[in-house]
Design a protein around this motif. Structure first.
Motif: not given
Length: 70
Positions: A27-54
């Motif tokens: 469970i701890a391993r999976l929670e860490k993996a989930l946290s990492t994926l959520k962080h990567k998703r948020k970074c990608l979401q921010d990147h897409v928003a910046k690209q759209r603003s262009l």
């Protein structure tokens, strides 16, 4: 309860407690993996928003008009 049954029950309980520890570790391993994926998703979401603003309409105005506005 006979001694043999007691020993069997004790072994079953020990095995179950070991399984709990294994489950907790998984469970701890999976929670860490989930946290990492959520962080990567948020970074990608921010990147897409910046690209759209262009592509925003204000970016398409000629520089002369933008200079008058700003």
């Amino acid at each position: 309860v006979t001694e043999e049954e007691k020993a069997c029950i004790d072994q079953t309980v020990r095995d179950a407690e070991s399984d709990f520890a294994d489950y907790d570790a998984e469970i701890a391993r999976l929670e860490k993996a989930l946290s990492t994926l959520k962080h990567k998703r948020k970074c990608l979401q921010d990147h897409v928003a910046k690209q759209r603003s262009l592509l925003a309409p204000v970016r398409r105005l000629p520089p002369e008009v933008l200079n008058l506005i700003f």
